[in-house]
Design a protein around this motif. Structure first.
Motif, mmCIF file in Angstrom:
data_model
loop_
_atom_site.group_PDB
_atom_site.id
_atom_site.type_symbol
_atom_site.label_atom_id
_atom_site.label_comp_id
_atom_site.label_asym_id
_atom_site.label_seq_id
_atom_site.Cartn_x
_atom_site.Cartn_y
_atom_site.Cartn_z
ATOM 1 N N SER A 50 22.861 -36.117 31.076
ATOM 2 C CA SER A 50 22.964 -35.164 29.975
ATOM 3 C C SER A 50 23.352 -33.759 30.414
ATOM 4 N N ARG A 51 23.109 -33.424 31.687
ATOM 5 C CA ARG A 51 23.418 -32.065 32.148
ATOM 6 C C ARG A 51 23.518 -32.050 33.669
ATOM 7 N N CYS A 74 20.779 -41.083 29.108
ATOM 8 C CA CYS A 74 19.855 -39.959 29.175
ATOM 9 C C CYS A 74 18.726 -40.203 28.178
ATOM 10 N N ARG A 75 17.698 -39.386 28.239
ATOM 11 C CA ARG A 75 16.535 -39.600 27.369
ATOM 12 C C ARG A 75 16.852 -39.374 25.892
ATOM 13 N N ASN A 76 17.590 -38.306 25.603
ATOM 14 C CA ASN A 76 17.852 -37.932 24.215
ATOM 15 C C ASN A 76 19.351 -37.736 23.976
ATOM 16 N N SER A 78 21.105 -37.680 21.365
ATOM 17 C CA SER A 78 21.445 -36.834 20.222
ATOM 18 C C SER A 78 21.479 -35.354 20.592
ATOM 19 N N ARG A 79 20.799 -34.984 21.677
ATOM 20 C CA ARG A 79 20.759 -33.579 22.100
ATOM 21 C C ARG A 79 21.677 -33.314 23.293
ATOM 22 N N ALA A 80 22.435 -34.312 23.709
ATOM 23 C CA ALA A 80 23.300 -34.174 24.891
ATOM 24 C C ALA A 80 24.685 -33.671 24.476
ATOM 25 N N LYS A 81 24.779 -32.390 24.198
ATOM 26 C CA LYS A 81 26.021 -31.812 23.697
ATOM 27 C C LYS A 81 27.186 -32.025 24.664
ATOM 28 N N HIS A 84 28.576 -35.484 24.320
ATOM 29 C CA HIS A 84 29.306 -35.685 23.064
ATOM 30 C C HIS A 84 30.656 -34.967 23.087
ATOM 31 N N ASP A 100 15.129 -43.698 29.273
ATOM 32 C CA ASP A 100 14.076 -42.841 29.830
ATOM 33 C C ASP A 100 13.491 -43.574 31.027
#
Length: 296
Positions: A50-51, A74-76, A78-81, A84, A100
């Motif tokens: 994710s980052r 990644c864990r989330n 929806s929050r991995a800008k 996306h 996770d």
């Protein structure tokens, strides 16, 4: 050829219509051809994407091989800008899955999804890791600051998690190679750290982080021995990315010399060069970003 005809006419034809048999053969041939085509393009998985350097691995894998596919977990999601943004650019070649490392059922679900969509992997990069979390986990500069909860949490994320990912992805890593590489083996690459080396430990401190990375090293080495014994065409290696300018290291960069603080682009490029040139004889080795082996 005569044996095939006897089996087909004598056994199959008496139980199943010939058209059904031929459809089955056609589907099998089609699936094999499709799977082979996908494999030749290369299927890579980056866990912890994710980052930071994990996201950079995904970016460079997509940019440097215009046919390869990447599975980013990644864990989330929806929050991995960042992921996306990459998916908008590489829609057909990037899959994003929730995973996770502290919840084994999510690892199993990711493995199932990859098996159903791709059938195999030729590269697995375990990039997740923790060093500090405000009010939860801080590197210990002295023995008096060591806490049981910190030791167990670091061990769960930095050592146990990646090994469970390997456990569930291992059945998919049965074919080596892939476009854009010089490899004849599939690769598992675990991101470790030089501070996890017992032989290189001269400063002490950082108990939880050191110990968890040392555990990752031992577990990875043990897996490599099993892979060799079973003659699986997989090389399992450890990588030290250097001190990289990411969220993980940012609170601790004050005393790092400028020429020793790497960008994530530089570090990922160096590590991918090592990964893409791995040989079967590298199975079980621990490499720094510059290709030098690190003592255990």
């Amino acid at each position: 050829m005569m044996k095939f005809r006897v089996n087909l006419r004598g056994f199959m034809a008496t139980r199943y219509p010939l058209t059904l048999v031929m459809r089955s053969v056609t589907r099998t041939a089609s699936f094999s051809s499709s799977s082979r085509a996908k494999w030749e393009c290369g299927i890579s998985m980056v866990q912890g994407a994710s980052r930071g350097i994990g996201l950079e691995f995904v970016k460079q894998l997509l940019e440097k091989d215009d046919k390869g596919h990447v599975v980013a977990t990644c864990r989330n999601p929806s929050r991995a800008k960042g992921l996306h943004d990459l998916q908008n650019k590489f829609a057909e070649r990037l899959s994003i899955l929730p995973l996770d490392v502290t919840v084994e059922s999510t690892i199993e679900e990711s493995a199932k999804s990859i098996r159903e969509k791709y059938g195999s992997l030729n590269l697995l990069i375990n990039a997740s890791g923790i060093l500090s979390i405000p009010d939860v986990l801080q590197p210990e500069t002295t023995l008096s600051k060591v806490q049981k909860s910190s030791l167990l949490f670091a061990y769960e994320v930095n050592a146990v998690g990646p090994i469970l990912v390997i456990k569930h992805m291992w059945p998919l890593l049965k074919i080596g190679g892939g476009s854009g590489t010089e490899r004849d083996v599939a690769v598992i690459a675990n991101l470790s750290a030089r501070v996890g080396s017992i032989g290189d430990n001269r400063l002490g401190g950082w108990h939880s982080y050191r110990a968890s990375k040392t555990a990752l090293n031992q577990l990875t080495k043990t897996i490599s021995v099993e892979l060799e014994r079973k003659k699986d065409p997989i090389a399992c290696i450890l990588l030290h990315p250097g001190t990289v300018d990411t969220d993980l290291s940012r609170p601790f960069q004050r005393n790092v010399a400028k020429d020793k603080l790497f960008t994530k682009e530089f570090s990922a490029q160096k590590l991918l060069h090592i990964i893409n040139n791995v040989k079967s004889s590298d199975n079980g080795k621990f490499f720094a970003w510059d290709g030098q082996e690190i003592p255990w």
